[in-house]
Structure formats: C-alpha cells, structure tokens
Design an enzyme around this catalytic site. Structure first.
Site, mmCIF file in Angstrom:
data_model
loop_
_atom_site.group_PDB
_atom_site.id
_atom_site.type_symbol
_atom_site.label_atom_id
_atom_site.label_comp_id
_atom_site.label_asym_id
_atom_site.label_seq_id
_atom_site.Cartn_x
_atom_site.Cartn_y
_atom_site.Cartn_z
ATOM 1 C CD GLN A 99 46.724 49.155 59.491
ATOM 2 O OE1 GLN A 99 47.458 49.980 59.490
ATOM 3 N NE2 GLN A 99 47.228 47.722 60.013
ATOM 4 C CG ASP A 104 52.425 50.228 54.130
ATOM 5 O OD1 ASP A 104 53.103 50.210 54.996
ATOM 6 O OD2 ASP A 104 51.131 50.120 54.071
ATOM 7 C CE LYS A 156 50.207 52.296 60.687
ATOM 8 N NZ LYS A 156 49.152 51.356 59.762
HETATM 9 N N1 GUN Z 1 49.018 45.865 58.846
HETATM 10 C C1 GUN Z 1 49.680 45.316 59.723
HETATM 11 N N2 GUN Z 1 50.905 45.879 59.413
HETATM 12 C C2 GUN Z 1 50.835 46.533 58.324
HETATM 13 C C3 GUN Z 1 51.537 47.389 57.619
HETATM 14 O O1 GUN Z 1 52.979 47.471 58.103
HETATM 15 N N3 GUN Z 1 51.146 48.080 56.820
HETATM 16 C C4 GUN Z 1 49.788 48.279 56.320
HETATM 17 N N4 GUN Z 1 49.404 48.878 55.417
HETATM 18 N N5 GUN Z 1 49.087 47.487 57.110
HETATM 19 C C5 GUN Z 1 49.440 46.767 57.979
#
Ligand code: GUN
Length: 295
Positions: A99, A122, A55
């Site tokens: 996350q 998100d 990311k």
């Molecule tokens: N953990 C695995 N996929 C995601 C996601 O799309 N967003 C977040 N915040 N955590 C994750």
C-alpha cells in the site's frame, strides 16, 4: 441539451466482482486452485487503512485467500524488503500489493521493484509498465483498467477518439494513456506545465482527469457530448461546513455538457479493487499454466 448519463461504477464493479467470484469457484473445483492476495500496510494512514480493510473483505467475499501484513510506521526498508521476498517465495500468494504511500524512511520504488513481476497485481513494476507500453501481456494497473472499462460501457469502441488525460503519474496518467492508445485513441497527456489546458481539453471526445485538484475541470472545458472519467477523490469542506468528497471535475457543470460522466464517489473508485481481484485471478492462473476463466 439533456444532461449527461451517469456511469455507475458501483454497479459495474459489483457485476465484475460477481463474475470474479464465479471464476474463483471454477478454479477451485477444476484445478484445486485458490487465488491468494497479500497486502502490506506500513503505518496508520487513515485512507490506506480503509482501502486495506475493503480489499481484505472483498478478496474473501470473492472466495480468495487474503493475507495482511500490518507493520509499524517505523519499520525499516530492509524489513519491508524481507517481507516482500518471503511473499515472492510463498506459493499460496499469487498477488502482492504494497500500500502506498510508504513512510519517508522507505524508498517506494525500491520496494515496488523488489516484487516479483508475476505477482505484481498493482502493475507498478517496471517490467509490467514496459510490457504494457510494448503491447506484451502484462499485469495492468487497476485504476487505469477501471477507467477504460467504464468508458467502454458507454462507447464500446473508443477507436479514433481524441482522448485527453490530465495527469502524468505512474499510477494513473501514464498507464491509462497506454491503455487508451491500445484502444486506438489519439492520446494527449496534459499536466501542470501544459499551455492552455482548457483549450486542450475542449478538443477531447474523452477526458480522464487524474490530477488530485478538487473540481479543477470546468464545464466550459468540455466538448458537447464528450465522455468524462473522473479519477479524483478529494475531501473538501461543503457549503454546510461538513466534509464531502469531490472529484477533479466540477460535476454539475460538466454533466450538463457531457454525454456521460462518472460520479465521485461511486465512479472509478469502486472499480480499482474489482480490477485488483481480477489481476489476482490472472496471476494465479498464469502461475499455474491455466487459461483464465472468462470474467
Ligand atoms: N494507494 C492508493 N491507491 C493505491 C493503489 O492502487 N495501489 C497501492 N499499492 N497503493 C495505493
């Protein structure tokens, strides 16, 4: 019958990121605005560390600002909430992502609910989930958005299709169902208690599998010519004893019957970060009263 076409998520995501990069260049030049994304990672879960690193790299490659908060696994809920509050009030931060999964001492829903909905890239905050359900403008969860973009690459109109979503999570199953309803699909949400799942699945023109069970969806569950979108990423031991990634769909069997299918890896996975960057640009534009450049 010829085997189904491959839907190349890696290529589609790369195109999307390029287009996002151009939009960011425009925003910098015309509005002196640099979109910023903050990521909060608690602990050292290896998969989460990989996601967060990717990311950060892709955020910077698209010309945006990346802020990373890496916290010890023993961090308290109060400390995470304090960081979220600081990011909520930071004008350089347009998107906040915490996350998941979070360590056990932290109530994930409480943390997600503390994020300013306008920065919730998100799309997990109840305000954005509610807006999606009522059809109001919302920040939409990234993986579901990626699924619909990929399905529309092979069927530009999904209107009238029977869609079966396998899985009812807040992160994928529920929001992808809402998006498919917006596309005028007839949506069935199947889950672990669904009676005769293979039979339900055989009705589908479009299958979205998001259950986290390796190769659960078999070839004889698929209607000939259906589109198959595989959200699963499962690490399993291959015939050679080495670990490999497989989806929730038995790829070879389903490809033989489907008209089009996403591979794992290289299907839905790469779309998630690309959609996250898109959401960050959207949040930055909304925060500044700017119409988002075409992406
Ligand atoms: N953990 C695995 N996929 C995601 C996601 O799309 N967003 C977040 N915040 N955590 C994750």
């Amino acid at each position: 019958m010829a085997e189904g076409a491959l839907i190349d998520g890696k290529a589609v995501a790369a195109e999307l990121r390029e287009s996002i990069g151009k939009a960011v260049t425009t925003l910098k030049a015309s509005h002196n605005l640099t979109p910023g994304l903050a990521v909060v990672l608690v602990g050292e879960d290896p998969a989460s560390q990989v996601y967060v690193r990717n990311k950060g790299k892709q955020t910077v490659a698209a010309g945006m600002q990346s802020f990373e908060h890496k916290l010890d696994v023993s961090t308290s809920e109060a400390d995470v909430l304090a960081i979220v509050e600081k990011l909520n009030n930071d004008p350089q931060v347009h998107g906040i992502l915490v996350q998941l999964p979070l360590p056990d001492q932290i109530d994930s829903q409480k943390v997600l609910n503390a994020i300013n909905p306008a920065k919730d890239v998100d799309g997990f905050h109840p305000v954005n989930a509610g807006r999606l359900a009522t059809g109001e403008p919302a920040l939409v969860p990234c993986t579901p958005l990626g699924c619909v973009i990929l399905a529309k690459k092979v069927a530009p109109s999904l209107s009238g299709m029977d869609a079966v979503v396998i899985g009812r999570s807040n992160i994928v199953g529920k929001p992808v169902s809402q998006l498919l309803l917006q596309e005028s699909c007839t949506v069935t949400i199947a889950h672990s208690r669904t009676k005769d799942l293979p039979e339900v699945c055989r009705r589908a023109d479009l299958v979205v599998a998001a259950v986290g069970r390796p190769e659960m969806v078999r070839g004889d569950w698929i209607k000939p010519g259906a589109i198959v979108i595989d959200v699963g990423i499962n690490r399993v031991e291959g015939a050679d004893g080495k670990s490999k990634l497989v989806g929730d769909v038995h790829f070879d069997e389903c490809r033989a019957v489907a008209s089009a299918i996403t591979p794992v890896p290289g299907g839905v996975g790469p779309m998630t970060i690309a959609c996250l960057l898109r959401n960050t640009v959207q949040a930055a534009c909304d925060a500044n009263g700017i119409t988002m450049p075409a992406i």
